[in-house]
Design a protein around this motif. Structure first.
Motif, PDB file in Angstrom:
ATOM      1  N   ILE A   1     -41.185 -21.031  35.583  1.00 28.84           N
ATOM      2  CA  ILE A   1     -40.177 -20.264  36.324  1.00 28.84           C
ATOM      3  C   ILE A   1     -38.815 -20.395  35.653  1.00 28.84           C
ATOM      4  CG2 ILE A   1     -38.971 -20.045  38.538  1.00 28.84           C
ATOM      5  CD1 ILE A   1     -41.615 -21.083  39.828  1.00 28.84           C
ATOM      6  N   ALA A   2     -38.523 -21.558  35.055  1.00 23.80           N
ATOM      7  CA  ALA A   2     -37.224 -21.788  34.428  1.00 23.80           C
ATOM      8  C   ALA A   2     -36.976 -20.845  33.260  1.00 23.80           C
ATOM      9  CB  ALA A   2     -37.100 -23.232  33.970  1.00 23.80           C
ATOM     10  N   THR A   3     -38.040 -20.344  32.625  1.00 23.43           N
ATOM     11  CA  THR A   3     -37.885 -19.429  31.501  1.00 23.43           C
ATOM     12  C   THR A   3     -38.377 -18.018  31.829  1.00 23.43           C
ATOM     13  OG1 THR A   3     -40.043 -20.122  30.631  1.00 23.43           O
ATOM     14  CG2 THR A   3     -38.094 -21.290  29.805  1.00 23.43           C
ATOM     15  N   HIS A   4     -38.731 -17.797  33.068  1.00 26.78           N
ATOM     16  CA  HIS A   4     -39.237 -16.484  33.504  1.00 26.78           C
ATOM     17  C   HIS A   4     -38.109 -15.457  33.458  1.00 26.78           C
ATOM     18  CE1 HIS A   4     -41.145 -13.439  36.022  1.00 26.78           C
ATOM     19  NE2 HIS A   4     -42.276 -14.093  35.842  1.00 26.78           N
ATOM     20  N   PRO A   5     -38.365 -14.227  32.965  1.00 31.61           N
ATOM     21  CA  PRO A   5     -37.306 -13.205  32.900  1.00 31.61           C
ATOM     22  C   PRO A   5     -36.740 -12.823  34.272  1.00 31.61           C
ATOM     23  CG  PRO A   5     -39.433 -12.275  32.249  1.00 31.61           C
ATOM     24  CD  PRO A   5     -39.629 -13.746  32.415  1.00 31.61           C
ATOM     25  N   ASP A   6     -37.493 -13.068  35.335  1.00 30.56           N
ATOM     26  CA  ASP A   6     -37.029 -12.741  36.682  1.00 30.56           C
ATOM     27  C   ASP A   6     -36.601 -13.989  37.453  1.00 30.56           C
ATOM     28  OD1 ASP A   6     -37.582  -9.967  36.405  1.00 30.56           O
ATOM     29  OD2 ASP A   6     -39.704 -10.372  36.745  1.00 30.56           O
ATOM     30  N   ARG A   7     -36.197 -15.016  36.723  1.00 33.39           N
ATOM     31  CA  ARG A   7     -35.847 -16.298  37.345  1.00 33.39           C
ATOM     32  C   ARG A   7     -34.814 -16.145  38.461  1.00 33.39           C
ATOM     33  NH1 ARG A   7     -32.877 -21.369  34.354  1.00 33.39           N
ATOM     34  NH2 ARG A   7     -32.432 -22.535  36.259  1.00 33.39           N
ATOM     35  N   ALA A   8     -33.764 -15.377  38.224  1.00 31.42           N
ATOM     36  CA  ALA A   8     -32.702 -15.239  39.227  1.00 31.42           C
ATOM     37  C   ALA A   8     -33.256 -14.659  40.524  1.00 31.42           C
ATOM     38  CB  ALA A   8     -31.575 -14.366  38.691  1.00 31.42           C
ATOM     39  N   GLN A   9     -34.078 -13.619  40.418  1.00 32.16           N
ATOM     40  CA  GLN A   9     -34.636 -13.003  41.609  1.00 32.16           C
ATOM     41  C   GLN A   9     -35.598 -13.955  42.321  1.00 32.16           C
ATOM     42  OE1 GLN A   9     -34.260 -11.493  38.707  1.00 32.16           O
ATOM     43  NE2 GLN A   9     -33.129  -9.644  39.090  1.00 32.16           N
ATOM     44  N   ILE A  10     -36.351 -14.727  41.538  1.00 34.50           N
ATOM     45  CA  ILE A  10     -37.296 -15.689  42.123  1.00 34.50           C
ATOM     46  C   ILE A  10     -36.522 -16.758  42.896  1.00 34.50           C
ATOM     47  CG2 ILE A  10     -38.982 -17.499  41.579  1.00 34.50           C
ATOM     48  CD1 ILE A  10     -39.792 -15.712  39.130  1.00 34.50           C
TER      49      ILE A  10
ATOM     50  N   SER B   1     -41.600 -15.201  51.455  1.00 34.64           N
ATOM     51  CA  SER B   1     -42.896 -15.890  51.456  1.00 34.64           C
ATOM     52  C   SER B   1     -43.353 -16.194  50.028  1.00 34.64           C
ATOM     53  CB  SER B   1     -43.961 -15.049  52.166  1.00 34.64           C
ATOM     54  OG  SER B   1     -44.385 -13.985  51.342  1.00 34.64           O
ATOM     55  N   LEU B   2     -43.956 -17.360  49.885  1.00 30.44           N
ATOM     56  CA  LEU B   2     -44.473 -17.767  48.574  1.00 30.44           C
ATOM     57  C   LEU B   2     -45.552 -16.795  48.102  1.00 30.44           C
ATOM     58  CD1 LEU B   2     -44.711 -21.646  49.018  1.00 30.44           C
ATOM     59  CD2 LEU B   2     -42.920 -20.327  47.879  1.00 30.44           C
ATOM     60  N   ARG B   3     -46.364 -16.308  49.041  1.00 28.76           N
ATOM     61  CA  ARG B   3     -47.412 -15.348  48.688  1.00 28.76           C
ATOM     62  C   ARG B   3     -46.795 -14.049  48.152  1.00 28.76           C
ATOM     63  NH1 ARG B   3     -51.820 -14.294  53.006  1.00 28.76           N
ATOM     64  NH2 ARG B   3     -52.490 -16.308  52.244  1.00 28.76           N
ATOM     65  N   GLY B   4     -45.724 -13.585  48.813  1.00 28.66           N
ATOM     66  CA  GLY B   4     -45.055 -12.364  48.362  1.00 28.66           C
ATOM     67  C   GLY B   4     -44.440 -12.534  46.984  1.00 28.66           C
TER      68      GLY B   4
ATOM     69  N   LEU C   1     -46.998 -15.441  39.746  1.00 26.94           N
ATOM     70  CA  LEU C   1     -46.942 -16.899  39.698  1.00 26.94           C
ATOM     71  C   LEU C   1     -47.794 -17.496  40.821  1.00 26.94           C
ATOM     72  CD1 LEU C   1     -43.099 -17.121  39.149  1.00 26.94           C
ATOM     73  CD2 LEU C   1     -44.838 -17.660  37.435  1.00 26.94           C
ATOM     74  N   ASP C   2     -48.182 -18.742  40.660  1.00 25.82           N
ATOM     75  CA  ASP C   2     -48.975 -19.442  41.661  1.00 25.82           C
ATOM     76  C   ASP C   2     -48.062 -19.906  42.808  1.00 25.82           C
ATOM     77  OD1 ASP C   2     -51.605 -20.835  42.300  1.00 25.82           O
ATOM     78  OD2 ASP C   2     -50.168 -22.497  42.387  1.00 25.82           O
TER      79      ASP C   2
ATOM     80  N   LEU D   1     -44.484 -22.159  42.743  1.00 32.75           N
ATOM     81  CA  LEU D   1     -43.211 -21.752  43.347  1.00 32.75           C
ATOM     82  C   LEU D   1     -42.690 -22.830  44.297  1.00 32.75           C
ATOM     83  CD1 LEU D   1     -44.188 -18.059  44.038  1.00 32.75           C
ATOM     84  CD2 LEU D   1     -42.292 -18.777  42.580  1.00 32.75           C
ATOM     85  N   SER D   2     -43.563 -23.388  45.099  1.00 30.25           N
ATOM     86  CA  SER D   2     -43.173 -24.430  46.047  1.00 30.25           C
ATOM     87  C   SER D   2     -42.657 -25.667  45.320  1.00 30.25           C
ATOM     88  CB  SER D   2     -44.364 -24.791  46.932  1.00 30.25           C
ATOM     89  OG  SER D   2     -44.011 -25.820  47.827  1.00 30.25           O
ATOM     90  N   ARG D   3     -43.378 -26.090  44.284  1.00 30.68           N
ATOM     91  CA  ARG D   3     -42.950 -27.261  43.498  1.00 30.68           C
ATOM     92  C   ARG D   3     -41.597 -27.008  42.839  1.00 30.68           C
ATOM     93  NH1 ARG D   3     -48.269 -27.268  41.848  1.00 30.68           N
ATOM     94  NH2 ARG D   3     -47.693 -26.254  39.890  1.00 30.68           N
ATOM     95  N   TYR D   4     -41.416 -25.801  42.317  1.00 31.92           N
ATOM     96  CA  TYR D   4     -40.150 -25.476  41.654  1.00 31.92           C
ATOM     97  C   TYR D   4     -38.993 -25.576  42.643  1.00 31.92           C
ATOM     98  CZ  TYR D   4     -36.627 -23.019  38.958  1.00 31.92           C
ATOM     99  OH  TYR D   4     -35.461 -22.700  38.295  1.00 31.92           O
TER     100      TYR D   4
END
Length: 190
Positions: free
Chosen positions: A8-17, A26-29, A36-37, A41-44
Motif C-alpha cells: 500500500i505504501a507504494t500503491h499509485p492510489d495510496r492517498a485514496q486508500i 469498508s475494508l471489503r469495498g 488489495l487483501d 488493509l487492516s494491518r496497514y
C-alpha cells in the motif's frame, strides 16, 4: 534487517486508500476497488497510519464540500501525473526492448502502457475532463488515452525502417520527458 515496505505504501492510489481507511470505508469495498487483501488493509491502518494522520485524513463532517472538492482536485492531479510518468517509463522500456529485439518484453511493456492509458482515461472521465467547455483549456496530449494509440502505431509502422525508428524514438522520449525532467534524467536510447 529492515522491515519490508507494505504494498500500500507504494500503491499509485495510496492517498485514496488512506483517506478511505481514515474515514471508515469498508475494508471489503477498498479491497475490491484497489485489488488489495482486506487483512492487508487492516494491518496497514493499524501499523502504518498514526492517529494524527487518521485525524488529518478524516473528511466527513470536518470539511465543507468546497474543501473536499479541492482535495479531490489536488489528489486527482497527483494521480494523473503519476500515471503519465509511469506510462512514459513503460514506453521507454518498450523502446529499449525493441532496440535489442526482445519482442516479448516490448509487448509486455506496451500492454502495461495501455493499461496505464486506460486508468488515465477512467480518471479523466471521473474528473469530467471530457465535458470541459472553457475556451482557455490547455490539453496535454501525453495524458490522453489516444496518445498511447497514436504513439504505438507510429513506432510499429517505423520498425521496418531502423534509422527512422531510432530518430522517432529519441524525439518521442525527449518530448515525453518534458513533464518529468528530474525523474527521467540519464534515460537514453541505445
Amino acid at each position: 534487517m529492515a522491515a519490508p515496505v507494505p504494498a500500500i505504501a507504494t500503491h499509485p492510489d495510496r492517498a485514496q486508500i488512506e483517506i478511505g481507511l481514515a474515514n471508515g470505508v469498508s475494508l471489503r469495498g477498498l479491497s475490491k476497488r484497489y485489488g488489495l487483501d482486506p487483512a492487508q488493509l487492516s494491518r496497514y491502518r493499524k501499523s502504518h497510519m498514526s492517529d494524527e494522520l487518521i485525524l488529518r485524513l478524516r473528511v466527513r463532517g470536518l470539511q465543507s464540500d468546497e474543501e473536499l472538492g479541492k482535495i479531490r482536485e489536488i489528489e486527482s492531479k497527483s494521480l494523473l501525473d503519476h500515471l503519465t510518468y509511469q506510462r512514459s517509463r513503460l514506453y521507454t522500456v518498450a523502446d529499449r526492448a525493441a532496440s535489442i529485439k526482445h519482442d516479448e518484453a516490448e509487448i509486455r511493456a506496451i500492454e502495461a502502457a495501455g493499461r496505464a492509458s486506460e486508468r488515465i482515461g477512467r480518471l479523466l472521465g471521473e474528473l469530467g475532463a471530457t465535458s470541459i467547455t472553457n475556451n482557455n483549456v490547455q490539453i496535454n496530449l501525453m495524458q490522453s488515452p489516444e496518445w498511447h494509440n497514436i504513439r504505438t502505431e507510429i513506432v510499429q509502422a517505423l520498425k521496418p525502417h531502423p534509422a527512422a525508428w531510432q530518430s522517432v524514438i529519441k524525439a518521442l522520449e525527449r518530448i515525453e520527458q518534458v513533464d518529468h525532467p528530474r525523474l527521467l534524467e540519464g534515460v537514453r536510447v541505445a
